[in-house]
Design an enzyme around this catalytic site. Structure first.
Site, PDB file in Angstrom:
ATOM      1  CG  ASN A 149      -0.402  -0.131   2.501  1.00 46.41           C
ATOM      2  OD1 ASN A 149       0.710  -0.650   2.655  1.00 46.41           O
ATOM      3  ND2 ASN A 149      -1.098   0.341   3.512  1.00 46.41           N
ATOM      4  CD  GLU A 245       5.169  -0.817  12.906  1.00 43.09           C
ATOM      5  OE1 GLU A 245       3.984  -0.475  13.066  1.00 43.09           O
ATOM      6  OE2 GLU A 245       6.085  -0.459  13.652  1.00 43.09           O
ATOM      7  CB  CYS A 279      -1.797  -0.006   8.658  1.00 41.94           C
ATOM      8  SG  CYS A 279      -0.591   1.310   8.584  1.00 41.94           S
TER       9      CYS A 279
HETATM   10  P1  NAD Z   1       0.457  -9.186   3.410  1.00 42.05           P
HETATM   11  O1  NAD Z   1       0.587  -9.585   4.823  1.00 42.05           O
HETATM   12  O2  NAD Z   1      -0.374 -10.024   2.515  1.00 42.05           O
HETATM   13  O3  NAD Z   1       1.891  -9.114   2.716  1.00 42.05           O
HETATM   14  C1  NAD Z   1       2.925  -8.301   3.233  1.00 42.05           C
HETATM   15  C2  NAD Z   1       4.265  -8.840   2.769  1.00 42.05           C
HETATM   16  O4  NAD Z   1       4.491 -10.114   3.373  1.00 42.05           O
HETATM   17  C3  NAD Z   1       4.383  -9.054   1.268  1.00 42.05           C
HETATM   18  O5  NAD Z   1       5.682  -8.680   0.849  1.00 42.05           O
HETATM   19  C4  NAD Z   1       4.188 -10.549   1.137  1.00 42.05           C
HETATM   20  O6  NAD Z   1       4.786 -11.090  -0.028  1.00 42.05           O
HETATM   21  C5  NAD Z   1       4.875 -11.062   2.394  1.00 42.05           C
HETATM   22  N1  NAD Z   1       4.450 -12.378   2.857  1.00 42.05           N
HETATM   23  C6  NAD Z   1       3.270 -13.012   2.627  1.00 42.05           C
HETATM   24  N2  NAD Z   1       3.262 -14.207   3.255  1.00 42.05           N
HETATM   25  C7  NAD Z   1       4.443 -14.339   3.894  1.00 42.05           C
HETATM   26  C8  NAD Z   1       5.018 -15.337   4.728  1.00 42.05           C
HETATM   27  N3  NAD Z   1       4.355 -16.448   5.018  1.00 42.05           N
HETATM   28  N4  NAD Z   1       6.259 -15.125   5.250  1.00 42.05           N
HETATM   29  C9  NAD Z   1       6.916 -13.985   4.980  1.00 42.05           C
HETATM   30  N5  NAD Z   1       6.427 -13.004   4.184  1.00 42.05           N
HETATM   31  C10 NAD Z   1       5.207 -13.176   3.653  1.00 42.05           C
HETATM   32  O7  NAD Z   1      -0.060  -7.666   3.412  1.00 42.05           O
HETATM   33  P2  NAD Z   1      -0.520  -6.743   2.200  1.00 42.05           P
HETATM   34  O8  NAD Z   1      -1.825  -7.236   1.657  1.00 42.05           O
HETATM   35  O9  NAD Z   1       0.600  -6.500   1.253  1.00 42.05           O
HETATM   36  O10 NAD Z   1      -0.746  -5.364   2.998  1.00 42.05           O
HETATM   37  C11 NAD Z   1      -1.880  -5.107   3.720  1.00 42.05           C
HETATM   38  C12 NAD Z   1      -1.678  -5.355   5.192  1.00 42.05           C
HETATM   39  O11 NAD Z   1      -0.551  -4.637   5.671  1.00 42.05           O
HETATM   40  C13 NAD Z   1      -2.851  -4.840   6.022  1.00 42.05           C
HETATM   41  O12 NAD Z   1      -3.159  -5.785   7.007  1.00 42.05           O
HETATM   42  C14 NAD Z   1      -2.315  -3.564   6.638  1.00 42.05           C
HETATM   43  O13 NAD Z   1      -2.938  -3.161   7.827  1.00 42.05           O
HETATM   44  C15 NAD Z   1      -0.895  -3.930   6.866  1.00 42.05           C
HETATM   45  N6  NAD Z   1      -0.092  -2.720   7.025  1.00 42.05           N
HETATM   46  C16 NAD Z   1       0.331  -2.380   8.288  1.00 42.05           C
HETATM   47  C17 NAD Z   1       1.062  -1.206   8.479  1.00 42.05           C
HETATM   48  C18 NAD Z   1       1.515  -0.781   9.841  1.00 42.05           C
HETATM   49  O14 NAD Z   1       2.332   0.123   9.926  1.00 42.05           O
HETATM   50  N7  NAD Z   1       1.034  -1.383  10.911  1.00 42.05           N
HETATM   51  C19 NAD Z   1       1.348  -0.394   7.371  1.00 42.05           C
HETATM   52  C20 NAD Z   1       0.893  -0.776   6.119  1.00 42.05           C
HETATM   53  C21 NAD Z   1       0.180  -1.946   5.943  1.00 42.05           C
END
Ligand code: NAD
Length: 473
Positions: A149, A245, A279
Site C-alpha cells: 500500500n 507492523e 493500516c
Molecule cells: P500481506 O501480509 O499479505 O503481505 C505483506 C508482505 O508479506 C508481502 O511482501 C508478502 O509477499 C509477504 N508475505 C506473505 N506471506 C508471507 C510469509 N508467510 N512469510 C513472509 N512473508 C510473507 O499484506 P498486504 O496485503 O501487502 O498489505 C496489507 C496489510 O498490511 C494490512 O493488514 C495492513 O494493515 C498492513 N499494514 C500495516 C502497516 C503498519 O504500519 N502497521 C502499514 C501498512 C500496511
C-alpha cells in the site's frame, strides 16, 4: 525489471506480472526468486554485515544523503511508478515520493548518534574498581518485508534506519507493487552503497519471505503487513529480533461538542485516502447519539468529493483498490452488515477493482465491518450512548494501532488518550496521520515494536556491555 541480488541485477526463469489495478494492464514483470537466489542473497548479506559494521558513521551518512538527493531529483518518476502499481492517485503518490529523501536525511543523522553510557558498577558490593560501559552496535543482517500500500514510504522506514545503523538489508517488497522498491534500490547503489549492503529480492511471500525470516543468519526481521502473516512469522522466526507492523480497524469517536463539519471532512480523508488501504485508515466511526444523524448528514459533501477516476489525473481523489477480489470481499462484508441491520448511506457500487466511497450506518460489533480489518474505502458508523460507551466500543477490538477523537472537552480528550489501547492516538483528527520522526507502532494484534527513524535505529542495534577488570590497584 530485474531484482538486485548478490551484487548484480538478475532475473529468474519464473516471473510475476505487475498489474496496474486501475487499468488492469500488465505494466512490468519481476523475477520470482528461486531457492538458490534466496541462498545467494543470504550469503551476500553475511558479507555485507562484516563490511557495514566497519564503515564509519560519517561514510554511511554521506551515502544516505547522496541517495536522498537522487531520490528527490527523480521524485516525479517514482510517484508515477507508485501511482501505476498501487492504483493510488498521483497527488497522493507525489506526497509519498516527496517524503523519501527527507527520511534518508533523517536517518543519515540518527545513524551517527549510536551512543552508549557508563555503568556505575561500584554500586554493587564487590564490583569496586571496575569500569563498565555500553556500546551500541549494529544488529547484523536485517530482513525487511513490506506490503503493497505504501511501496516507497514503508520500504524507506525499514532500509534507511537499518543502513544508517550499519546493517545490511535484504528487502522483499510486496509482489503487487515491487517496482518502487527496485527504483529506490537503484538510487542507493548509484549513491555508492556497497552492493552487499542492500539486496532487493522479489518473489512470493510463502516462498521467498518465509525462507528469509526463518534463516538463522538473519538477526532481525522488520515486517509490515497483515496480522495473519505476522503471526506466521512469529512461529518460524526462531531466535531473532522482530518488529511487526500489522493490521488494524482504527476507531474515531465524535462527541456532541465536536466541530461536526471538521470531523466529517477529516473522516472522508481518513477513510478514503489510498482507497482505504492504509493500516491507519479510519474504519469505525463511533458517533454520540445526540449528533449521530447530523454527523451522517455532514459526511455527504466530503464523501461525494472522493469520486473515482484515473489515478494519473491531477484532480483524482480516489483510484482503484489493489485487486478486484479485494473489492469483492469488501462488498460482501457490506452485504453481511446490511443483512444484520446496518444501512448503506452512501456508495457501495463496485466495478472491477473500483469500489465507490461507502458509508454504512448502524454498524455494530459482531459485523465483519466492525470486527475485522476492512482495508477498503468504507466507513462504518456506530452509535454511542456517552463517553464511557464510546471508549468501550473503541477498545472492543483485537487491534490497537491508531485511534482518534473529535471533541472540545479536554477531560474527554484526556480520558480517551489514556484509556484507548492504541499505539497512536489523535485528538481532533482521525487515526490517519503520521510524521516520519515520531514513534509509530501498534498494540495488541497490531504488532510489536516501533518505527519512526530514531526508534527503528534503536531496534536495529544491540547494546553490548563492556567491563574492564583489574583496575582496583
Ligand atoms: P500481506 O501480509 O499479505 O503481505 C505483506 C508482505 O508479506 C508481502 O511482501 C508478502 O509477499 C509477504 N508475505 C506473505 N506471506 C508471507 C510469509 N508467510 N512469510 C513472509 N512473508 C510473507 O499484506 P498486504 O496485503 O501487502 O498489505 C496489507 C496489510 O498490511 C494490512 O493488514 C495492513 O494493515 C498492513 N499494514 C500495516 C502497516 C503498519 O504500519 N502497521 C502499514 C501498512 C500496511
Amino acid at each position: 525489471m530485474d531484482m538486485f541480488v548478490g551484487g548484480r541485477w538478475q532475473g529468474s526463469p519464473a516471473e510475476i506480472d505487475v498489474v496496474a489495478p486501475f487499468s488492469g494492464e500488465v505494466i512490468d514483470r519481476v523475477p520470482a526468486a528461486s531457492p538458490e537466489q534466496v541462498e545467494e542473497a543470504l550469503a551476500t548479506a553475511v558479507q555485507g554485515a562484516a563490511l557495514m559494521r566497519t564503515m564509519p558513521g560519517a561514510a554511511r551518512a554521506e551515502i544516505l544523503r547522496k541517495a536522498a538527493d537522487l531520490l528527490d531529483a527523480d521524485s516525479e518518476k517514482i510517484a508515477r511508478t507508485m501511482c501505476l502499481e498501487v492504483g493510488k492517485p498521483i497527488t497522493e503518490a507525489r506526497g509519498e515520493a516527496s517524503r523519501l529523501g527527507e527520511m534518508f536525511r533523517l536517518a543519515s543523522f540518527e545513524g551517527t548518534q549510536l551512543r552508549g553510557e557508563t555503568l556505575p558498577l561500584d554500586a554493587q558490593a564487590g564490583a569496586e574498581g571496575k569500569l563498565g560501559f555500553t556500546l551500541r552496535i549494529p544488529t547484523g543482517v536485517v530482513v525487511a518485508i513490506t506490503p503493497f500500500n505504501y511501496p516507497g514510504l514503508l520500504v524507506v522506514h525499514k532500509i534507511a534506519p537499518a543502513l544508517a545503523a550499519g546493517n545490511p538489508v535484504i528487502l522483499k517488497p510486496a509482489s503487487q507493487a515491487p517496482l518502487t522498491a527496485l527504483a529506490i534500490t537503484e538510487k542507493l547503489i548509484e549513491a555508492g552503497l556497497p552492493a552487499s549492503a542492500l539486496q532487493t529480492i522479489t518473489g512470493g511471500g510463502r516462498s521467498v519471505g518465509l525462507a528469509l525470516v526463518s534463516d538463522p543468519r538473519v538477526r532481525k526481521v522488520s515486517f509490515t503487513g497483515s496480522t495473519q502473516v505476522g503471526e506466521e512469522i512469529t512461529r518460524v522466526a526462531g531466535v531473532k529480533r522482530l518488529s511487526l507492523e500489522l493490521g488494524a480497524n482504527c476507531p474515531m469517536i465524535v462527541m456532541p461538542d465536536a466541530d461536526l463539519e471538521a470531523a466529517a471532512a477529516a473522516s472522508a480523508a481518513g477513510g478514503y485516502v489510498n482507497a482505504g488501504q492504509v493500516c491507519i485508515s479510519l474504519q469505525r466511526v463511533i458517533a454520540h447519539q445526540e449528533i449521530y444523524e447530523d454527523y451522517l448528514d455532514a459526511l455527504r459533501e466530503p464523501v461525494a468529493a472522493f469520486r473515482i477516476a484515473d489515478p494519473l489525473l491531477d484532480d483524482t481523489k480516489m483510484g482503484a483498490m489493489v485487486a478486484e477480489e479485494e473489492a469483492v470481499r469488501v462488498t460482501e462484508w457490506i452485504d453481511e452488515a446490511v443483512a444484520s441491520g446496518a444501512r448503506v448511506v452512501m456508495g457501495g457500487e463496485r466495478e472491477g477493482a473500483r469500489l465507490s466511497p461507502t458509508v454504512v450506518a448502524d454498524v455494530t460489533p459482531g459485523m465483519k465491518l466492525s470486527d475485522y480489518e476492512v482495508f477498503g474505502p468504507t466507513l462504518g458508523v456506530t452509535k454511542a450512548e456517552g463517553i464511557d460507551h464510546a471508549i468501550a466500543l473503541a477498545n472492543d477490538s483485537s487491534y490497537g494501532l491508531g485511534a482518534g477523537i473529535f471533541t472540545n472537552d479536554v477531560g474527554h480528550a484526556m480520558r480517551f488518550a489514556r484509556e484507548v489501547d492504541a499505539g497512536n492516538v489523535h485528538i481532533n483528527w482521525t487515526p490517519l496521520w503520521r510524521a516520519d520522526l515520531m514513534p509509530y507502532g501498534g498494540l495488541k494484534g497490531s504488532g510489536i515494536g516501533k518505527e519512526g527513524i530514531r526508534y527503528a535505529v534503536e531496534e536495529m542495534t544491540e547494546l553490548k556491555t563492556v567491563v574492564v577488570h583489574g583496575l582496583e590497584g
